[in-house]
Scaffold this active site. Structure first.
Site, PDB file in Angstrom:
ATOM      1  N   ASN A 265       0.876  -1.172   0.000  1.00 22.07           N
ATOM      2  CA  ASN A 265       0.000   0.000   0.000  1.00 22.07           C
ATOM      3  C   ASN A 265       0.913   1.221   0.000  1.00 22.07           C
ATOM      4  O   ASN A 265       1.532   1.534   1.012  1.00 22.07           O
ATOM      5  CB  ASN A 265      -0.889  -0.048   1.246  1.00 22.07           C
TER       6      ASN A 265
ATOM      7  N   ARG B  17      -2.608  -2.127  -3.506  1.00 24.12           N
ATOM      8  CA  ARG B  17      -3.762  -1.239  -3.365  1.00 24.12           C
ATOM      9  C   ARG B  17      -3.601  -0.119  -4.386  1.00 24.12           C
ATOM     10  O   ARG B  17      -2.568   0.548  -4.446  1.00 24.12           O
ATOM     11  CB  ARG B  17      -3.782  -0.652  -1.964  1.00 24.12           C
TER      12      ARG B  17
ATOM     13  N   HIS C  93     -13.019   3.486  -0.818  1.00 24.14           N
ATOM     14  CA  HIS C  93     -13.172   2.561   0.323  1.00 24.14           C
ATOM     15  C   HIS C  93     -13.914   1.297  -0.091  1.00 24.14           C
ATOM     16  O   HIS C  93     -14.451   0.586   0.756  1.00 24.14           O
ATOM     17  CB  HIS C  93     -13.983   3.194   1.485  1.00 24.14           C
TER      18      HIS C  93
ATOM     19  N   ARG D 243     -10.740  16.456   5.850  1.00 26.15           N
ATOM     20  CA  ARG D 243     -11.533  16.864   4.682  1.00 26.15           C
ATOM     21  C   ARG D 243     -12.904  17.359   5.118  1.00 26.15           C
ATOM     22  O   ARG D 243     -13.522  16.782   6.014  1.00 26.15           O
ATOM     23  CB  ARG D 243     -11.728  15.686   3.715  1.00 26.15           C
TER      24      ARG D 243
ATOM     25  N   GLU E  25      -8.422  -3.994   5.216  1.00 28.80           N
ATOM     26  CA  GLU E  25      -8.282  -3.850   3.764  1.00 28.80           C
ATOM     27  C   GLU E  25      -7.123  -4.681   3.214  1.00 28.80           C
ATOM     28  O   GLU E  25      -7.199  -5.210   2.118  1.00 28.80           O
ATOM     29  CB  GLU E  25      -8.107  -2.365   3.408  1.00 28.80           C
TER      30      GLU E  25
END
Ligand code: ADP
Length: 602
Positions: A7, A82, A171, A232, A380
């Site tokens: 990742n 990823r 996601h 964010r 993940e």
């Protein structure tokens, strides 16, 4: 399988070797501040160790020996990567090849920070592990099923098309993973459930999952839209953003940084983006921290209401991500008083629930709650390992069922006497090249075939000599020569037409011997046992050529310990199937039947 999962962020690399089934880590390394003098490596949760890492390649090189030690010599079966943005092209985990690399690079405008970093990691890993399959797993892929009504923005359609402006969602790996976990916990299939999945971490998104498919999600073309996140803003009136930019004299990059890096929980609370700190400050009476939590939770609750309306009914609401798995306060604010769709939070369960690898799914609704409320641990990396292993296994299965294909051009087999008549007394055939079937060879000698209508020169003789003369041509050749040869198994020349062969020292007119060779597969007894066929069987073989599925019927199986696995087709057939020499490589056997090869005749 042992899957290396990578990742890569713009200045970080996380690598772990993961058991695809259990999710167990056999080594875990992180390199941070890549490209800076302060680059550091962390072995699992150990202390920072300075390391030289100018780029992702060097970071991986620093990480590999640590992983090597941790895995203790166990082989790596695949590498899972990823990749944040798969655009409209990738709706599935995909085996990495040249064209996939190009496509990920081409998607850079949609994810300028993420995709180049992901790509750098893939390229470094391809160099380090050139011989194992690499699989790209996209954050966006699960949302490929968003219907047009959910994925379209109401702006000029032409402009949207031109710039790829639509909602992609992110996601996806996590939403799909927790949906599967929740379904297993509930004793149901994902395809039977309507779920709302709330991934609440540093990044946060909600997803409406209708019978296993994502039909709405809160992140959009970029991860900025939707929920309040660590830094964010999530949803904001673009007019408000423009107003601030104008009033503060911000350029586009400044506005980008404001909304992506300085807003959300950090902007609201003024104490950073960590929910634990914000909760502590709120408990101590800090009004800004309280407001941050209220806005965060209200936004999630609002989305849950909207998504319940999208789905029409909700079987379960899932809470995952660092906040969703751990924060009782946040879950309470979001999920209390949801009697509208029969969801009743069990406050005691909620207070103590911490979803983790040890306890991945915890029910936090009461026994009588119609809609289940579940805290679900996401993973993940485990999901990426699982997807990678699935593709690797599929590839192995295809390889097991595949047959190399060879295209046989027109050729001639001769008896010893005929060789002498055509090339002179005592002449022995001169091997030019070994053929794939053991003992067979192409000869330097060529002949002219003279048919009733026309002739073909330069036809190769194959050795060694045989008990009968045999000329193998294609249908096209037959028409050209002007004769009518039957499709026959090699060696079966009784009653076939004859032809004249012209050599350097004489010519011979054969009374019989011209055949159009029947498609056949040579195989050794071990192959026959594997495919469940025997010598003389007639089967079908499917070939994927130029993206078309083609089936060759009436293929004769010939089994002998002398043979190597290979299917022979003639040039006409190869042309019709658009087989090119390289692609010609592999045939996949007919699927969908009890045995991989369908036995038509015995
Ligand atoms: P990322 O999106 O970076 O993967 P995570 O899923 O790890 O992030 O979530 C990080 C967030 O989870 C942080 O805001 C952190 O404060 C929050 N978090 C972790 N544990 C708790 C906890 N016990 N209570 C509240 N928030 C928590």
């Amino acid at each position: 399988m042992n899957v290396l999962v990578l990742n890569c962020g713009s200045s970080s690399l996380k690598a772990a070797i993961i058991d695809d089934v259990t999710g167990e880590r056999r080594g875990r390394v992180r390199v941070e501040r890549i490209g800076e003098p302060e680059a550091a490596l962390f072995d699992a949760d150990g202390p920072a160790v300075p390391c030289a890492a100018k780029d992702h390649g060097e970071a991986l090189a620093a990480a590999l020996p640590v992983l090597e030690r941790a895995r203790g010599g166990a082989p790596i079966d695949g590498v899972g990567h990823r990749v944040v943005h798969g655009g409209a092209r990738f709706s599935q985990p995909t085996r990495v090849d040249e064209s996939v690399l190009e496509a990920i690079a081409a998607l850079t405008p949609l994810a300028p920070l993420h995709n180049p970093a992901n790509l750098a990691g893939i390229i470094a890993a391809l160099r380090a592990f050139p011989d194992v399959p690499h699989v790209a797993v996209f954050d966006t892929a699960f949302h490929a099923t968003l219907p047009p009504r959910a994925r379209s923005y109401a702006i000029d359609l032409e402009l949207a098309k031109k710039h790829g402006v639509r909602r992609y969602g992110f996601h996806g790996t996590s939403h799909a993973f927790v949906a599967a976990r929740a379904a297993a916990f509930l004793g149901a299939k994902p395809g039977d459930l309507r779920l709302i999945s709330c991934h609440l971490g540093n990044g946060a998104s909600v997803c409406a999952i209708e019978f296993g498919r994502s039909v709405e999600t809160s992140m959009g073309m970029t991860p900025l839209e939707g929920l309040v996140m660590g830094t964010r803003s999530g949803d904001i009136d673009v007019g408000a953003a423009l107003h601030v930019a104008r009033a503060e004299g911000l350029d586009l990059d400044g506005l980008d940084a404001l909304l992506n890096k300085k807003s959300g929980l950090a902007g609201l609370s003024g104490v950073g983006n960590d929910m634990r700190d914000i909760e502590d400050r709120a408990a101590a009476g800090d009004e800004r921290a309280r407001l941050a939590i209220h806005v965060f939770c209200h936004r999630v609750r609002k989305y849950i209401g909207a998504y319940a309306a999208v789905l029409g009914a909700v079987d379960a609401i899932l809470f995952t991500g660092g906040i969703g798995q751990n924060s009782a306060v946040v879950r309470h604010k979001i999920a209390h008083n949801l009697q509208l769709f029969g969801a009743t939070l069990d406050e005691d369960e909620n207070r103590s629930a911490r979803a983790s690898a040890a306890r991945p799914v915890i029910r936090i609704s009461t026994d009588t709650s119609r809609t289940h409320l579940l805290a679900v641990a996401t993973d993940e990396e485990h999901a990426i390992a699982g997807e990678t292993a699935k593709l690797v296994a599929r590839r192995d299965e295809v390889a097991q069922r595949s047959i190399p294909i060879a295209v046989s051009a027109r050729h001639i087999h001769l008896r010893k006497e005929t060789v002498e008549q055509l090339f002179g007394p005592g002449h022995e055939l001169t091997p030019l090249k070994e053929l794939s079937q053991p003992g067979q060879f192409a000869c330097e000698e060529v002949l002219e075939i003279v048919g009733p209508k026309r002739s073909i020169a330069g036809v190769r003789v194959l050795g060694p000599v045989r008990p009968a003369d045999q000329v193998e041509v294609s249908r096209t050749d037959e028409f050209f020569l002007g004769l009518d040869a039957p499709v026959r198994d090699s060696g079966d020349v009784r009653g076939t037409p004859g032809v004249t062969l012209v050599g350097p020292k004489g010519s011979v007119t054969l009374k019989e011997g011209v055949i159009c060779a029947r498609r056949h597969i040579h195989m050794a007894p071990e192959d026959a046992a594997r495919f469940g066929v025997a010598d003389g069987d007639v089967v079908e073989v499917a070939v994927d050529s130029s993206g078309r599925d083609l089936t060759f019927g009436d293929v004769l199986v010939r089994v002998s310990p002398k043979y190597r696995l290979e299917m022979h087709v003639d040039t006409d057939e190869a042309n019709a199937a658009e087989l090119v020499p390289k692609h010609a490589g592999l045939l996949e056997l007919t699927q969908g039947t009890a045995t991989p090869l369908r036995r038509v005749l015995r």
